[in-house]
Structure formats: C-alpha cells, structure tokens
Design an enzyme around this catalytic site. Structure first.
Site, PDB file in Angstrom:
ATOM      1  CB  CYS A 164      34.790  24.598  22.322  1.00 23.75           C
ATOM      2  SG  CYS A 164      34.704  24.618  24.136  1.00 23.75           S
ATOM      3  CG  PHE A 165      33.291  27.430  16.960  1.00 20.16           C
ATOM      4  CD1 PHE A 165      33.773  28.475  16.190  1.00 20.16           C
ATOM      5  CD2 PHE A 165      32.131  27.635  17.696  1.00 20.16           C
ATOM      6  CE1 PHE A 165      33.119  29.703  16.151  1.00 20.16           C
ATOM      7  CE2 PHE A 165      31.461  28.851  17.663  1.00 20.16           C
ATOM      8  CZ  PHE A 165      31.960  29.889  16.891  1.00 20.16           C
TER       9      PHE A 165
END
Length: 389
Positions: A164-165
């Site tokens: 998700c980063f």
C-alpha cells in the site's frame, strides 16, 4: 573536449518533475458494501458461521466504504471454488487470473492518461508498472508495452509486492527519472486486483477478514515529466521533494506472504497508532525547509488504509475534517486499492478543485503532502506544489 560534468549537466532537466495527466479505471463489477457480507459468506459456503458473519458485518459497517469494484464476480468464484476456501492451494488459479487482468486494467487507465496528456505515445521514454497482484516473467510492464503498442526500447521498471505504500514509491522513482533525463516522459501505472488476496473467512485469523472488508480493484496511470512544453503539456502538480522511511519498532505491523493459497496479509491492531506516532517526524523533515508548521495550511493526500488510520492522524495533528475529504471520498467510493489509491486521490482533488472554482489544483492551496503507508511499516512522503487553474 567536452567534460563529463558538461555531459551530465546537459542530460538533466531544468525544472521539477510534474504530473501532466492522470487516468483511472475499475472493473465493471460494482459491489455494495452494505450487502457484501451476505454475498461473501454465501459464496464461501460460510453461512453457518453466524457470529463471524455478524463480526464481519460490523467491520463493513465501520469501514466508511459505500462500494468497491472487483474483478471477481459470483460466476468466476463459482468456477474457482478453491479460491473461496480459507487456505486451500489455489495459487495457479489466482495467478492465471492476475497475469491477464492486471495489465489489462492498467491499459484502460493508461489510455485515459495518454489522451489527457495530448502527446503521441511514441514520446513515452520510460514505463513504471507497480502491482501487488500476481508475478510473471516477462512482467506486467512487458504486457502493457505490447497492449499499448509502445516502442520496444521504452525503459521499463517493474515493481512487484510493494503493497500500500507504493503509490508514493512510483512517484519518487518517476521524479528521479524525469529530473535526471532531459525530455523524459514517464508513464506510471499502478494496477491492483483482489484475486490473489480473496479467501474465505477464518475464526482464528481476523486480520485476514479486515482485508476482505477493505480491498477493492483499481488502476491509475500518470504521465510525469519535467519542463512541460508550453501550450501543449499542462502540469497538474509539481513534485518537489520525496522521502522513504521504515518506522522504528514496526517490524511485523503489516506483512504479506505468497503461499500456495495466494497472498496472505497479516496486520497488527496498532497499525493506526504506529502511523500517527511517526507522521509528525515525517512532516517536520518535509516542511521545515519551507517554514511550514501549520499542517492545516497544506492539502492532504494520504493512503486510506482504513478509517482508523485517518482518524488517528487527524487527531494527532489537529487536522480539520475537510483536510482528508478527498482521501475519505476515494475510500468511500472505491475501498482500499493498495498502491493505486493515492493516485485516485490526486485525480479526485484536482477535479473537485476545478469544479469548485478554486485557484489551484490543490484545493486552492499552494503546498501539499502525499503519504503512502504499507508493509514494513514503510512510509513514503511526497511534497507537492499545486498549479494555478
């Protein structure tokens, strides 16, 4: 004789990297969050787990998500029953789906971005493709090159299993490429699909159930370049500074493992606490050089890992509710699309800024921040400067 220093100087762009176009795409299958628990427990043959279903219903109700888009339809899941079990060996079936749909959805987003950019695709010099959904050789970057008909010597970068980063990571990489290669035009694509993570419920692994309540499918594409051609290329945001850090004492907070049963995720309960505890330091590092300490004076784009993360960040920094409006809107309408989320939020913000008649693409403000949070726990920070509308 020309020196190496002179050659290097000539190779570099003059101005900062800019985002010149944004395109997004989702599968046609739309899932309403209010009815998803009924569908999920029925399709996974888990309706007898009444208490667990009630718990999942509460998760969905608290998620602040209205709807999500998913490639996995009832028909596809019925044809792949092992995908519906909790930990049944099913990697081959999941991979067979992902390696087709990931580049295909990426193409839909890329076509929109290229159209907005307004330049021929032959001017694309670099391609960055990012996905946490499936692994293949040659990769999704190669498949997209073929699907779009890009030149065979476009410089490709394939990023798998970032999580998700990575919406922040692709911007950091695109910034470096654009600013250090004069005339570079970078096509950035994040495409995320849930076939690799979908699975039935487990009484003992509730963190897996959290993912089933949050994740959705989506792809986003950008064109990034420095020194836009006047009257032809129209920048939307400038990327001024980036950083990447691993939060201290956060090992195991978020991790994923590719197994015969697909990609399994594990989350600690205190992920929102770890993020909010470390965000202040990231902001000081980013904005102290700009003499900015009032974080209500900047626009915000934060990966919406879930409402609890956004709530704790708001509380920690004393942010006004409207600061996270674009972020919460994307979470509500699409769910958590992993790396693609922050790029959807960029698109949402610039569109709403135009519709509202504001003076800049960043909700009328000049400076802003984009945060990506994900496995590690890793934090990506991008300082953005808006553009006059």
């Amino acid at each position: 004789m020309v020196s190496v220093a002179e050659i290097r100087q000539a190779q570099r762009a003059e101005g900062p990297a800019t985002i010149m176009a944004i395109g997004t795409a989702n599968p046609a299958n739309c899932v309403e969050q209010s009815t998803y628990p009924d569908f999920y427990f029925k399709i996974t043959n888990s309706e007898h787990k009444v208490e667990l279903k009630e718990k999942f219903q509460r998760m969905c109700d608290k998620s602040m998500i209205k709807r999500r888009y998913m490639y996995l339809t009832e028909e596809i899941l019925k044809d792949n029953p092992r995908v519906c079990e909790y930990m049944a060996p099913s990697l081959a079936a999941r991979q067979d789906m992902a390696v087709v749909v990931v580049p295909r959805l990426g193409k839909e987003a890329a076509v929109k971005a290229i159209k907005e950019w307004g330049q021929p695709k032959s001017k694309i010099t670099h391609l960055i493709f990012c996905t946490t959904s499936g692994v293949d050789m040659p990769g999704a970057d190669y498949q997209l090159t073929k699907l779009l008909g890009l030149r065979p010597y476009v410089k490709r970068y394939m990023m798998y299993q970032q999580g998700c980063f990575a919406g922040g990571t692709v911007l950091r990489l695109a910034k470096d490429l654009a600013e250090n290669n004069k005339g570079a035009r970078v096509l950035v694509v994040c495409s995320e699909e849930t076939p690799v993570t979908f699975r039935g419920p487990s009484d003992t692994h509730l963190d897996s159930l959290v993912g089933q309540a949050l994740f959705g499918d989506g792809a986003a594409a950008l064109i990034v370049g420095s020194d836009p051609i006047p009257e032809i290329e129209k920048p939307i945001f400038e990327m001024v500074w980036t950083a990447h850090t691993i939060a201290p004492d956060s090992e195991g907070a978020i991790d994923g493992h590719l197994r015969e049963a697909g990609l399994t995720f594990h989350l600690l309960k205190d992920v929102p606490g770890i993020v909010s505890k470390n965000i202040d330091k990231a902001l000081i590092e980013a904005f102290q050089p700009l003499n900015i300490s009032d974080y209500n004076s900047i626009f915000w784009i934060a990966h919406p890992g879930g409402p609890a993360i956004l709530d704790q960040v708001e509380e920690k920094l004393g942010l006004k509710p409207e600061k996270m409006k674009a972020t919460r809107e994307v979470l509500s309408e699409y769910g958590n699309m992993s790396s693609a989320c922050v790029l959807f939020i960029l698109d949402e913000m610039r569109k709403k800024s135009v519709q509202a008649g504001l003076k800049t693409t960043g909700e009328g403000l000049d400076w802003g921040v984009l945060f990506g949070f994900g496995p590690g726990l890793t934090i990506e920070t991008v300082v953005l400067h808006s553009v006059a509308i």
